[in-house]
Design a protein around this motif. Structure first.
Motif, PDB file in Angstrom:
ATOM      1  N   VAL A  60       0.815  -1.154   0.146  1.00 15.68           N
ATOM      2  CA  VAL A  60      -0.127  -0.366   0.366  1.00 15.68           C
ATOM      3  C   VAL A  60       1.463   1.350  -0.045  1.00 15.68           C
ATOM      4  O   VAL A  60       0.501   1.905  -1.168  1.00 15.68           O
ATOM      5  CB  VAL A  60      -1.108  -0.112   1.234  1.00 15.68           C
ATOM      6  N   ALA A  61       2.125   1.643   0.766  1.00 13.69           N
ATOM      7  CA  ALA A  61       3.156   2.324   0.715  1.00 13.69           C
ATOM      8  C   ALA A  61       3.227   2.382  -0.079  1.00 13.69           C
ATOM      9  O   ALA A  61       3.553   3.772  -0.646  1.00 13.69           O
ATOM     10  CB  ALA A  61       3.728   1.875   2.070  1.00 13.69           C
ATOM     11  N   LYS A  62       3.893   1.721  -0.762  1.00 12.26           N
ATOM     12  CA  LYS A  62       4.392   1.518  -2.632  1.00 12.26           C
ATOM     13  C   LYS A  62       3.519   2.318  -3.341  1.00 12.26           C
ATOM     14  O   LYS A  62       3.913   3.551  -3.934  1.00 12.26           O
ATOM     15  CB  LYS A  62       5.400   0.241  -2.919  1.00 12.26           C
ATOM     16  N   ALA A  63       2.589   1.943  -3.308  1.00 15.47           N
ATOM     17  CA  ALA A  63       1.178   2.496  -4.075  1.00 15.47           C
ATOM     18  C   ALA A  63       0.537   3.534  -4.433  1.00 15.47           C
ATOM     19  O   ALA A  63       0.186   4.146  -5.222  1.00 15.47           O
ATOM     20  CB  ALA A  63       0.137   1.360  -4.359  1.00 15.47           C
ATOM     21  N   LEU A  64       1.037   4.389  -2.999  1.00 14.87           N
ATOM     22  CA  LEU A  64       0.272   5.624  -2.558  1.00 14.87           C
ATOM     23  C   LEU A  64       1.381   6.600  -3.159  1.00 14.87           C
ATOM     24  O   LEU A  64       0.944   7.879  -3.455  1.00 14.87           O
ATOM     25  CB  LEU A  64       0.534   5.862  -1.325  1.00 14.87           C
ATOM     26  N   MET A  65       2.533   5.884  -3.772  1.00 10.97           N
ATOM     27  CA  MET A  65       3.749   7.124  -4.392  1.00 10.97           C
ATOM     28  C   MET A  65       3.362   7.302  -6.045  1.00 10.97           C
ATOM     29  O   MET A  65       3.293   8.884  -6.512  1.00 10.97           O
ATOM     30  CB  MET A  65       4.861   6.101  -5.328  1.00 10.97           C
ATOM     31  N   ASP A  66       2.048   6.293  -6.218  1.00 13.24           N
ATOM     32  CA  ASP A  66       1.354   7.130  -7.385  1.00 13.24           C
ATOM     33  C   ASP A  66      -0.107   7.347  -7.508  1.00 13.24           C
ATOM     34  O   ASP A  66      -0.569   8.407  -8.066  1.00 13.24           O
ATOM     35  CB  ASP A  66       1.059   5.657  -8.674  1.00 13.24           C
ATOM     36  N   ILE A  67      -0.404   7.597  -6.284  1.00  8.46           N
ATOM     37  CA  ILE A  67      -2.234   8.284  -5.962  1.00  8.46           C
ATOM     38  C   ILE A  67      -1.892   9.754  -5.575  1.00  8.46           C
ATOM     39  O   ILE A  67      -1.091  10.598  -4.901  1.00  8.46           O
ATOM     40  CB  ILE A  67      -2.494   7.302  -4.897  1.00  8.46           C
ATOM     41  N   ASN A  68      -3.062  10.722  -6.708  1.00 10.77           N
ATOM     42  CA  ASN A  68      -3.253  12.272  -6.350  1.00 10.77           C
ATOM     43  C   ASN A  68      -3.942  12.320  -5.168  1.00 10.77           C
ATOM     44  O   ASN A  68      -4.752  12.598  -4.876  1.00 10.77           O
ATOM     45  CB  ASN A  68      -3.450  12.365  -7.682  1.00 10.77           C
ATOM     46  N   VAL A  69      -2.975  12.899  -4.089  1.00  8.77           N
ATOM     47  CA  VAL A  69      -3.248  13.080  -2.328  1.00  8.77           C
ATOM     48  C   VAL A  69      -3.491  14.542  -2.364  1.00  8.77           C
ATOM     49  O   VAL A  69      -3.286  15.228  -1.751  1.00  8.77           O
ATOM     50  CB  VAL A  69      -3.135  12.076  -1.703  1.00  8.77           C
ATOM     51  N   ALA A  70      -3.146  16.148  -3.596  1.00 13.63           N
ATOM     52  CA  ALA A  70      -2.333  17.077  -3.570  1.00 13.63           C
ATOM     53  C   ALA A  70      -3.749  17.857  -3.023  1.00 13.63           C
ATOM     54  O   ALA A  70      -4.759  17.205  -3.429  1.00 13.63           O
ATOM     55  CB  ALA A  70      -2.903  17.185  -4.965  1.00 13.63           C
ATOM     56  N   GLY A  71      -3.126  18.317  -1.894  1.00 14.24           N
ATOM     57  CA  GLY A  71      -4.746  19.257  -0.595  1.00 14.24           C
ATOM     58  C   GLY A  71      -4.788  19.069  -0.060  1.00 14.24           C
ATOM     59  O   GLY A  71      -5.608  19.397   0.600  1.00 14.24           O
ATOM     60  N   LYS A  72      -4.604  17.655  -0.316  1.00 10.74           N
ATOM     61  CA  LYS A  72      -4.785  16.158   1.611  1.00 10.74           C
ATOM     62  C   LYS A  72      -4.322  16.806   2.859  1.00 10.74           C
ATOM     63  O   LYS A  72      -2.448  16.304   2.094  1.00 10.74           O
ATOM     64  CB  LYS A  72      -4.967  15.006   1.341  1.00 10.74           C
ATOM     65  N   GLU A  73      -3.886  17.170   3.799  1.00 13.04           N
ATOM     66  CA  GLU A  73      -3.165  16.914   4.728  1.00 13.04           C
ATOM     67  C   GLU A  73      -3.506  15.417   5.388  1.00 13.04           C
ATOM     68  O   GLU A  73      -4.348  15.200   5.598  1.00 13.04           O
ATOM     69  CB  GLU A  73      -3.515  18.269   5.291  1.00 13.04           C
ATOM     70  N   MET A  74      -2.216  14.379   5.685  1.00 15.44           N
ATOM     71  CA  MET A  74      -2.106  13.310   5.865  1.00 15.44           C
ATOM     72  C   MET A  74      -1.136  13.396   7.280  1.00 15.44           C
ATOM     73  O   MET A  74       0.184  13.668   6.530  1.00 15.44           O
ATOM     74  CB  MET A  74      -1.888  12.483   4.578  1.00 15.44           C
ATOM     75  N   LEU A  75      -1.552  12.676   8.257  1.00 19.25           N
ATOM     76  CA  LEU A  75      -0.505  12.244   9.548  1.00 19.25           C
ATOM     77  C   LEU A  75      -1.338  10.946   8.937  1.00 19.25           C
ATOM     78  O   LEU A  75      -1.705  10.604   9.555  1.00 19.25           O
ATOM     79  CB  LEU A  75      -0.760  12.890  10.707  1.00 19.25           C
ATOM     80  N   PHE A  76       0.281  10.405   8.960  1.00 16.01           N
ATOM     81  CA  PHE A  76       0.476   8.961   9.685  1.00 16.01           C
ATOM     82  C   PHE A  76       1.001   8.121  10.426  1.00 16.01           C
ATOM     83  O   PHE A  76       2.125   8.358  10.958  1.00 16.01           O
ATOM     84  CB  PHE A  76       1.413   7.755   8.041  1.00 16.01           C
ATOM     85  N   VAL A  77       0.452   7.171  11.392  1.00 18.48           N
ATOM     86  CA  VAL A  77       0.663   6.750  12.616  1.00 18.48           C
ATOM     87  C   VAL A  77       0.451   5.574  13.198  1.00 18.48           C
ATOM     88  O   VAL A  77       0.035   4.698  13.255  1.00 18.48           O
ATOM     89  CB  VAL A  77      -0.100   7.097  14.286  1.00 18.48           C
ATOM     90  N   PRO A  78       1.953   4.645  14.296  1.00 14.68           N
ATOM     91  CA  PRO A  78       1.968   3.491  13.699  1.00 14.68           C
ATOM     92  C   PRO A  78       0.511   3.330  14.805  1.00 14.68           C
ATOM     93  O   PRO A  78       0.874   3.911  15.739  1.00 14.68           O
ATOM     94  CB  PRO A  78       3.415   3.372  14.427  1.00 14.68           C
ATOM     95  N   ALA A  79      -0.221   1.872  14.071  1.00 14.96           N
ATOM     96  CA  ALA A  79      -0.714   1.218  15.450  1.00 14.96           C
ATOM     97  C   ALA A  79      -0.819   0.891  16.507  1.00 14.96           C
ATOM     98  O   ALA A  79      -0.774  -0.233  17.215  1.00 14.96           O
ATOM     99  CB  ALA A  79      -2.629   0.504  14.576  1.00 14.96           C
ATOM    100  N   ARG A  80       0.820   0.071  16.176  1.00 17.24           N
ATOM    101  CA  ARG A  80       1.261  -0.966  17.084  1.00 17.24           C
ATOM    102  C   ARG A  80       2.717  -0.561  16.887  1.00 17.24           C
ATOM    103  O   ARG A  80       3.661  -0.626  16.468  1.00 17.24           O
ATOM    104  CB  ARG A  80       1.555  -2.400  16.319  1.00 17.24           C
ATOM    105  N   GLY A  81       3.797  -1.306  18.041  1.00 17.40           N
ATOM    106  CA  GLY A  81       4.942  -1.232  18.535  1.00 17.40           C
ATOM    107  C   GLY A  81       5.455  -2.760  16.727  1.00 17.40           C
ATOM    108  O   GLY A  81       4.941  -2.872  16.464  1.00 17.40           O
ATOM    109  N   GLY A  82       6.749  -2.650  17.611  1.00 23.70           N
ATOM    110  CA  GLY A  82       7.169  -2.833  16.650  1.00 23.70           C
ATOM    111  C   GLY A  82       7.072  -4.463  16.598  1.00 23.70           C
ATOM    112  O   GLY A  82       7.250  -5.710  18.066  1.00 23.70           O
TER     113      GLY A  82
END
Length: 342
Positions: free
Chosen positions: A156-178
């Motif tokens: 999913v992370a790799k695919a997001l490189m080609d997705i247009n999210v211009a104008g969107k503010e995005m904060l990614f937070v890990p749901a769990r520890g390692g």
């Protein structure tokens, strides 16, 4: 459209068969390009003689190129493939299966990509792309997205490189520890990759996946950890994978007593540190810091992604506990296996 397809199936069934065959040839070339005829024929379970005729047909229409390294799609081929995707889902019955699977699992929506990621690992990238597109459709102006680890989330992370999210503010937070395994598959690493590929930001949660009660009480006193946990709880979207129970237990280096409990409980699926049997009963829970199963109904959107026939039991077991608002992104291999129980 449905009526037209029915009429075509009655009058010229060979037309739809040829369209489906050529669609899968184009799609398989895109997934593996550059690719030679022999590996492509094996991938499609097609004789080289039949495949030779199909690729010559596609080449004559400037949809693919033959190069020394193998076959590639032309720009026209890519455009045609993109236009065909929704139509082909109708022709091969995927739209119907999506509706059936959503009803069977009792969730809001299912997205199925053609293929089985057990047989063709690159299908996992297709799941990642479908998941990324669905995520983009849910975004508001400001978004906090909490994400688990795993190889599917990495896709999913790799695919997001080609997705247009211009104008969107995005904060990614890990749901769990390692969790054990490759660092690149950890939630912290995946959040960082998602932020980089979308121009967003991310936070880290530097805690082990499994902690003792004593260590938990100490860690929860740390302001940075508490701040991250607050962000997790206030997230707009949860993006997570679903694991096979034994594989996840091994990845965590689970102790002998807990492993025995998991095995005797006949656990088949895992998510958020919970192990489920085929009926969805929780047979073991890892003591963790991060997102908990009971938190899920509070979130606005929950997207689960997992594929491959081997993941069918894991998906079924988890979905008996999933919030009704869940969107499942999977592949034909898993979907067909789950629907067998109907």
């Amino acid at each position: 459209m449905k009526e037209l397809l029915k009429l075509q199936q009655q009058l010229v069934p060979d037309l739809l068969d040829a369209m489906e065959r050529r669609y899968f040839v184009l799609r398989s070339i895109r997934l593996t390009e550059p690719v030679g005829r022999r590996p492509l024929a094996q991938m499609l379970d097609m004789t080289e003689r039949v495949l030779r005729g199909e690729v010559e047909f596609l080449k004559d229409r400037h949809l693919i190129d033959f190069q020394p390294a193998g076959m590639r799609l032309t720009s026209d081929g890519r455009k045609l493939l993109a236009k065909l995707e929704d139509l082909m889902k109708e022709i091969i019955g995927i739209h119907k299966a999506e509706k059936q699977l959503s009803e069977h699992l009792g969730i809001a929506e299912t997205i199925i990509v053609p293929g089985d990621s057990d047989k063709m690992p690159l299908i996992k990238d297709e799941i990642g792309k479908a998941c990324a597109r669905r995520l983009a459709a849910l975004l508001d102006e400001k978004n906090t997205i909490t994400v688990t680890g795993g190889t599917t989330m990495g896709s999913v992370a790799k695919a997001l490189m080609d997705i247009n999210v211009a104008g969107k503010e995005m904060l990614f937070v890990p749901a769990r520890g390692g969790v054990g395994g490759k660092v690149s598959d950890q939630a912290n690493s995946i959040c960082a990759a998602m932020a980089e590929n979308t121009g967003g930001t991310h936070r880290v949660l530097y805690v082990p996946d499994e902690v003792s009660d004593e260590l938990r009480s100490i860690l929860l006193k740390e302001p940075s950890i508490n701040n991250t946990l607050s962000l997790i709880r206030s997230a707009d979207i949860v993006l997570h994978g679903i694991g096979e129970a034994m594989k996840m237990a091994e990845r965590r280096n689970t102790d002998e007593e807990s492993m025995d409990k998991i095995m005797k409980g006949q656990a088949v699926g895992e998510a958020f540190g919970y192990y489920f049997d085929l009926d969805g009963n929780i047979v073991h829970k890892v003591s963790t810091i991060g997102l908990q199963l009971k938190d899920l109904p509070r979130f606005k959107h929950v997207i689960a992604a997992a594929g491959g026939k081997s993941k069918a039991k894991a998906i079924r077991s988890y979905m008996k506990n999933a919030p009704k608002s869940t969107v499942l992104v999977t592949d034909e291999g898993a979907a067909a296996e789950i629907l067998k129980e109907e």
